[in-house]
Write an enzyme that holds these catalytic residues in place. Structure first.
Site, PDB file in Angstrom:
ATOM      1  N   SER A   1       0.854  -1.190   0.000  1.00 25.89           N
ATOM      2  CA  SER A   1       0.000   0.000   0.000  1.00 25.89           C
ATOM      3  C   SER A   1       0.883   1.231   0.000  1.00 25.89           C
ATOM      4  O   SER A   1       2.021   1.203   0.492  1.00 25.89           O
ATOM      5  CB  SER A   1      -0.894   0.012   1.244  1.00 25.89           C
ATOM      6  OG  SER A   1      -1.564   1.253   1.386  1.00 25.89           O
TER       7      SER A   1
ATOM      8  N   TYR B   1      -1.909  -0.407  10.219  1.00 24.21           N
ATOM      9  CA  TYR B   1      -1.983  -0.833   8.823  1.00 24.21           C
ATOM     10  C   TYR B   1      -0.738  -0.362   8.067  1.00 24.21           C
ATOM     11  O   TYR B   1      -0.108  -1.138   7.334  1.00 24.21           O
ATOM     12  CB  TYR B   1      -3.244  -0.260   8.178  1.00 24.21           C
ATOM     13  CG  TYR B   1      -3.458  -0.688   6.746  1.00 24.21           C
ATOM     14  CD1 TYR B   1      -3.965  -1.951   6.458  1.00 24.21           C
ATOM     15  CD2 TYR B   1      -3.158   0.159   5.679  1.00 24.21           C
ATOM     16  CE1 TYR B   1      -4.171  -2.355   5.142  1.00 24.21           C
ATOM     17  CE2 TYR B   1      -3.357  -0.234   4.368  1.00 24.21           C
ATOM     18  CZ  TYR B   1      -3.866  -1.492   4.104  1.00 24.21           C
ATOM     19  OH  TYR B   1      -4.056  -1.889   2.807  1.00 24.21           O
TER      20      TYR B   1
END
Length: 277
Positions: A142, A155
């Site tokens: 990501s 995350y």
């Protein structure tokens, strides 16, 4: 290069929807044998039935945090198709919001799904890839793994760790015929974000939205060994590099990015209301 994955065995985690399903469809069109993995059997059966008309495909409903299940996954794939050639670590988990708003157990589970499981699967598959004479491991990271992101601290940490693991493993395996790489997308127009849009930090939407197919195409490119990392969109990859190298600038730009993201988020929410299906 259209036939480079023909009869190769590709394992895809998180394969029942979104990026995983798009990746499965793309590899199916390239003639690969597919092993689709996710937690839910029903959704897996739907994508399996669709792709069975194109290629050979099996599915395994399992928890990738189960070490013995991961070992059995590889054994089953090898026994079914004769070899294992590609691993796509796509499964992901995101409990959104500040650390103080989350349960410690939920944050730990994110580490398990997003980082520990891909590392374990990557380690377990290496003997199979060496036996096959080469192959690929592609981790789905990501943009959050390229620069700190408030409201997604854990995350971002898991994706940063996955990115570091990718580059380190790629160096360890250079000249072995085993490609290791990472795809680092920003926001993707799938349920992973859009079904939880109210919980997603506004700043996320300051970056252009990618489609699941664009991410799938990048995954295939990395699996071919064309690049070690692909960031989507490319301009956002440059922005994350700059923001990481210059934290003072990142903090200065943050208010403007939040304003831009808030406006885009409102547009996406309106789109969702106008097209509920």
């Amino acid at each position: 290069m259209k036939d480079d994955f023909k009869n190769k065995t590709v394992i895809i985690t998180g394969a029942s929807a979104g990026v995983g399903a798009a990746t499965a469809r793309t590899f199916a069109q390239l003639g690969a044998n597919l092993v689709l993995v996710a937690r839910g059997q029903t959704a897996l059966d739907v994508i399996t039935e669709e792709l069975a008309e194109i290629t050979s495909v099996i599915n395994i409903a399992m928890d990738i945090n189960d070490a013995s299940a991961n070992e059995n996954l590889l054994i089953t794939a090898a026994q079914t198709f004769g070899s294992v050639d590609v691993l796509i670590n796509n499964a992901g988990l995101h409990h959104r919001g500040d650390v103080t708003l989350n349960q410690a157990s939920d944050l730990a589970k994110m580490v398990d799904v997003n980082l520990r499981a891909p590392i374990q699967l990557s380690c377990l598959i290496l003997p199979y890839l060496k036996q096959a004479g080469g192959g690929a491991i592609v981790n789905v990271g990501s943009l959050a793994g390229r620069t700190p992101l408030q409201g997604a601290a854990t995350y971002a940490a898991t994706k940063a760790g996955l990115r570091a693991f990718t580059y380190s493993l790629a160096d360890e395996l250079q000249n072995t015929g085993i490609y290791v790489g990472v795809v680092s997308p920003g926001p993707i127009d799938t349920g992973f974000i859009m079904s939880e849009i109210d919980q997603v930090e506004d700043i996320v939407f300051s970056q252009p939205m990618s489609t699941a197919q664009q991410v799938a195409d990048a995954i295939v490119s990395v699996a071919r060994g064309e690049k070690t990392e692909i960031s989507l969109p490319k301009v956002s990859g440059w922005l994350t590099t700059i923001s990481y190298l210059f934290p003072t600038l990142r903090k200065a730009l943050r208010p403007a990015l939040y304003r831009k993201g808030g406006k885009m988020k409102a547009q996406y929410k309106k789109r969702n209301l106008d097209s509920p299906n």
